[in-house]
Design a protein around this motif. Structure first.
Motif, PDB file in Angstrom:
ATOM      1  N   ARG A   1       0.858  -1.197  -0.029  1.00 14.62           N
ATOM      2  CA  ARG A   1       0.056  -0.157  -0.030  1.00 14.62           C
ATOM      3  C   ARG A   1       0.812   1.166   0.006  1.00 14.62           C
ATOM      4  N   LEU A   2       1.939   1.227   0.844  1.00 11.43           N
ATOM      5  CA  LEU A   2       3.009   2.189   0.625  1.00 11.43           C
ATOM      6  C   LEU A   2       3.575   2.637  -0.869  1.00 11.43           C
ATOM      7  N   ASP A   3       3.855   1.512  -1.503  1.00 10.64           N
ATOM      8  CA  ASP A   3       4.205   1.369  -2.945  1.00 10.64           C
ATOM      9  C   ASP A   3       3.198   2.061  -3.757  1.00 10.64           C
ATOM     10  N   TYR A   4       1.890   1.408  -3.462  1.00  7.85           N
ATOM     11  CA  TYR A   4       0.937   2.289  -4.306  1.00  7.85           C
ATOM     12  C   TYR A   4       1.202   3.745  -4.410  1.00  7.85           C
ATOM     13  N   LEU A   5       1.437   4.322  -3.113  1.00  6.04           N
ATOM     14  CA  LEU A   5       1.485   5.812  -3.058  1.00  6.04           C
ATOM     15  C   LEU A   5       2.852   6.364  -3.753  1.00  6.04           C
ATOM     16  N   PHE A   6       3.885   5.648  -3.799  1.00  6.21           N
ATOM     17  CA  PHE A   6       4.821   5.817  -4.729  1.00  6.21           C
ATOM     18  C   PHE A   6       4.754   5.845  -6.266  1.00  6.21           C
ATOM     19  N   ILE A   7       3.806   4.633  -6.415  1.00  6.38           N
ATOM     20  CA  ILE A   7       3.351   4.708  -7.941  1.00  6.38           C
ATOM     21  C   ILE A   7       2.584   5.725  -8.387  1.00  6.38           C
ATOM     22  N   LEU A   8       1.803   5.917  -7.576  1.00  7.17           N
ATOM     23  CA  LEU A   8       0.794   7.061  -7.915  1.00  7.17           C
ATOM     24  C   LEU A   8       1.464   8.751  -8.104  1.00  7.17           C
ATOM     25  N   TYR A   9       2.401   8.766  -7.147  1.00  2.88           N
ATOM     26  CA  TYR A   9       3.301  10.201  -7.142  1.00  2.88           C
ATOM     27  C   TYR A   9       4.052  10.166  -8.571  1.00  2.88           C
ATOM     28  N   THR A  10       4.781   8.914  -8.684  1.00  2.64           N
ATOM     29  CA  THR A  10       5.640   8.932 -10.068  1.00  2.64           C
ATOM     30  C   THR A  10       4.820   8.959 -11.189  1.00  2.64           C
ATOM     31  N   GLY A  11       3.684   8.343 -11.448  1.00  2.00           N
ATOM     32  CA  GLY A  11       2.929   8.350 -12.408  1.00  2.00           C
ATOM     33  C   GLY A  11       2.036   9.765 -12.626  1.00  2.00           C
ATOM     34  N   GLY A  12       1.786  10.454 -11.511  1.00  2.00           N
ATOM     35  CA  GLY A  12       1.425  11.826 -11.421  1.00  2.00           C
ATOM     36  C   GLY A  12       2.361  12.712 -12.194  1.00  2.00           C
ATOM     37  N   SER A  13       3.693  12.630 -11.729  1.00  2.00           N
ATOM     38  CA  SER A  13       4.902  13.257 -12.368  1.00  2.00           C
ATOM     39  C   SER A  13       4.873  13.184 -13.870  1.00  2.00           C
ATOM     40  N   LEU A  14       4.649  11.838 -14.208  1.00  6.21           N
ATOM     41  CA  LEU A  14       4.673  11.578 -15.681  1.00  6.21           C
ATOM     42  C   LEU A  14       3.581  12.180 -16.274  1.00  6.21           C
ATOM     43  N   LEU A  15       2.645  12.167 -15.904  1.00  2.00           N
ATOM     44  CA  LEU A  15       1.229  12.628 -16.506  1.00  2.00           C
ATOM     45  C   LEU A  15       1.299  14.242 -16.590  1.00  2.00           C
ATOM     46  N   GLY A  16       2.172  14.866 -15.766  1.00  2.00           N
ATOM     47  CA  GLY A  16       2.516  16.247 -15.791  1.00  2.00           C
ATOM     48  C   GLY A  16       3.561  16.499 -16.994  1.00  2.00           C
ATOM     49  N   MET A  17       4.392  15.692 -17.109  1.00  2.00           N
ATOM     50  CA  MET A  17       5.111  15.919 -18.335  1.00  2.00           C
ATOM     51  C   MET A  17       4.390  15.696 -19.610  1.00  2.00           C
ATOM     52  N   TYR A  18       3.564  14.898 -19.725  1.00  2.00           N
ATOM     53  CA  TYR A  18       2.744  14.819 -20.808  1.00  2.00           C
ATOM     54  C   TYR A  18       1.876  16.151 -20.962  1.00  2.00           C
ATOM     55  N   PHE A  19       1.344  16.290 -19.995  1.00  2.91           N
ATOM     56  CA  PHE A  19       0.315  17.723 -19.977  1.00  2.91           C
ATOM     57  C   PHE A  19       1.040  18.978 -20.051  1.00  2.91           C
ATOM     58  N   SER A  20       2.384  19.084 -20.150  1.00  2.00           N
ATOM     59  CA  SER A  20       3.221  20.370 -20.604  1.00  2.00           C
ATOM     60  C   SER A  20       3.194  20.456 -22.065  1.00  2.00           C
ATOM     61  N   ASN A  21       2.964  19.262 -22.442  1.00  5.19           N
ATOM     62  CA  ASN A  21       3.297  19.146 -24.219  1.00  5.19           C
ATOM     63  C   ASN A  21       1.924  18.469 -24.817  1.00  5.19           C
ATOM     64  N   ILE A  22       0.845  19.472 -24.766  1.00  3.68           N
ATOM     65  CA  ILE A  22      -0.579  18.531 -25.011  1.00  3.68           C
ATOM     66  C   ILE A  22      -0.533  18.631 -26.601  1.00  3.68           C
ATOM     67  N   GLN A  23      -1.008  17.286 -27.016  1.00  2.36           N
ATOM     68  CA  GLN A  23      -1.278  16.884 -28.261  1.00  2.36           C
ATOM     69  C   GLN A  23      -2.533  16.054 -28.194  1.00  2.36           C
ATOM     70  N   MET A  24      -3.557  16.387 -28.849  1.00  2.40           N
ATOM     71  CA  MET A  24      -4.828  15.827 -28.618  1.00  2.40           C
ATOM     72  C   MET A  24      -4.894  14.512 -28.846  1.00  2.40           C
ATOM     73  N   PRO A  25      -4.504  13.502 -29.892  1.00 10.62           N
ATOM     74  CA  PRO A  25      -4.747  12.058 -29.611  1.00 10.62           C
ATOM     75  C   PRO A  25      -3.754  11.701 -28.575  1.00 10.62           C
ATOM     76  N   MET A  26      -2.635  12.238 -28.170  1.00 12.22           N
ATOM     77  CA  MET A  26      -1.653  11.476 -27.071  1.00 12.22           C
ATOM     78  C   MET A  26      -2.216  11.821 -25.741  1.00 12.22           C
ATOM     79  N   PHE A  27      -2.951  13.077 -25.767  1.00 14.56           N
ATOM     80  CA  PHE A  27      -3.776  13.536 -24.582  1.00 14.56           C
ATOM     81  C   PHE A  27      -4.807  12.326 -24.114  1.00 14.56           C
ATOM     82  N   ALA A  28      -5.607  11.760 -25.067  1.00 20.32           N
ATOM     83  CA  ALA A  28      -6.559  10.981 -24.804  1.00 20.32           C
ATOM     84  C   ALA A  28      -5.898   9.451 -24.195  1.00 20.32           C
ATOM     85  N   GLU A  29      -4.795   9.307 -24.751  1.00 21.82           N
ATOM     86  CA  GLU A  29      -4.090   8.033 -24.434  1.00 21.82           C
ATOM     87  C   GLU A  29      -3.476   7.927 -23.015  1.00 21.82           C
ATOM     88  N   VAL A  30      -3.052   9.056 -22.704  1.00 22.93           N
ATOM     89  CA  VAL A  30      -2.307   9.407 -21.470  1.00 22.93           C
ATOM     90  C   VAL A  30      -3.648   9.475 -20.286  1.00 22.93           C
TER      91      VAL A  30
END
Length: 123
Positions: A39-68
């Motif tokens: 369960r603690l690892d879930y938090l780390f997974i969510l944190y790192t995944g959210g950070s990657l999500l932020g990387m994708y959102f900083s460079n928004i392209q519509m088809p990729m946005f939906a896949e993200v």
């Protein structure tokens, strides 16, 4: 960040397997401890995944946005399936539906993460 994310979910799958093995052996207390670590690892997974999500959102392209977005939802679904597997197996209930959900969500996450989206393992 990508390698930390991959390492965290690989650790999560390993901890899931260890917790299931401990439950099958009847070692409830060690299985509970591994479950809490997972369960603690879930938090780390969510944190790192959210950070990657932020990387994708900083460079928004519509088809990729939906896949993200789909990959993020599938990732949360994967965590929920892992939790359902452990809870149902600890209560002695059937885990077939949780395993089916786990496999489907894992396939979606892996295909989107390594095949479709540009921030794969090469970053």
């Amino acid at each position: 960040m990508i390698h930390m994310h991959i390492t965290s979910w690989a650790l999560g799958i390993i901890l899931l397997i260890i917790a299931i093995i401990l439950q099958k052996q009847g070692k409830a207390k060690p299985a509970k401890i591994v479950h809490m670590i997972l369960r603690l690892d879930y938090l780390f997974i969510l944190y790192t995944g959210g950070s990657l999500l932020g990387m994708y959102f900083s460079n928004i392209q519509m088809p990729m946005f939906a896949e993200v977005i789909v990959k993020g939802i599938a990732g949360i679904w994967l965590i929920a399936a892992m939790e359902m597997i452990l809870i149902k197996s600890s209560k002695g209930k059937s885990t077939t539906s949780a395993w089916v959900q786990f496999v489907i969500a894992l396939l979606i996450v892996l295909v989107l993460g390594f095949v479709r989206l540009p921030l794969g393992i090469d970053m």
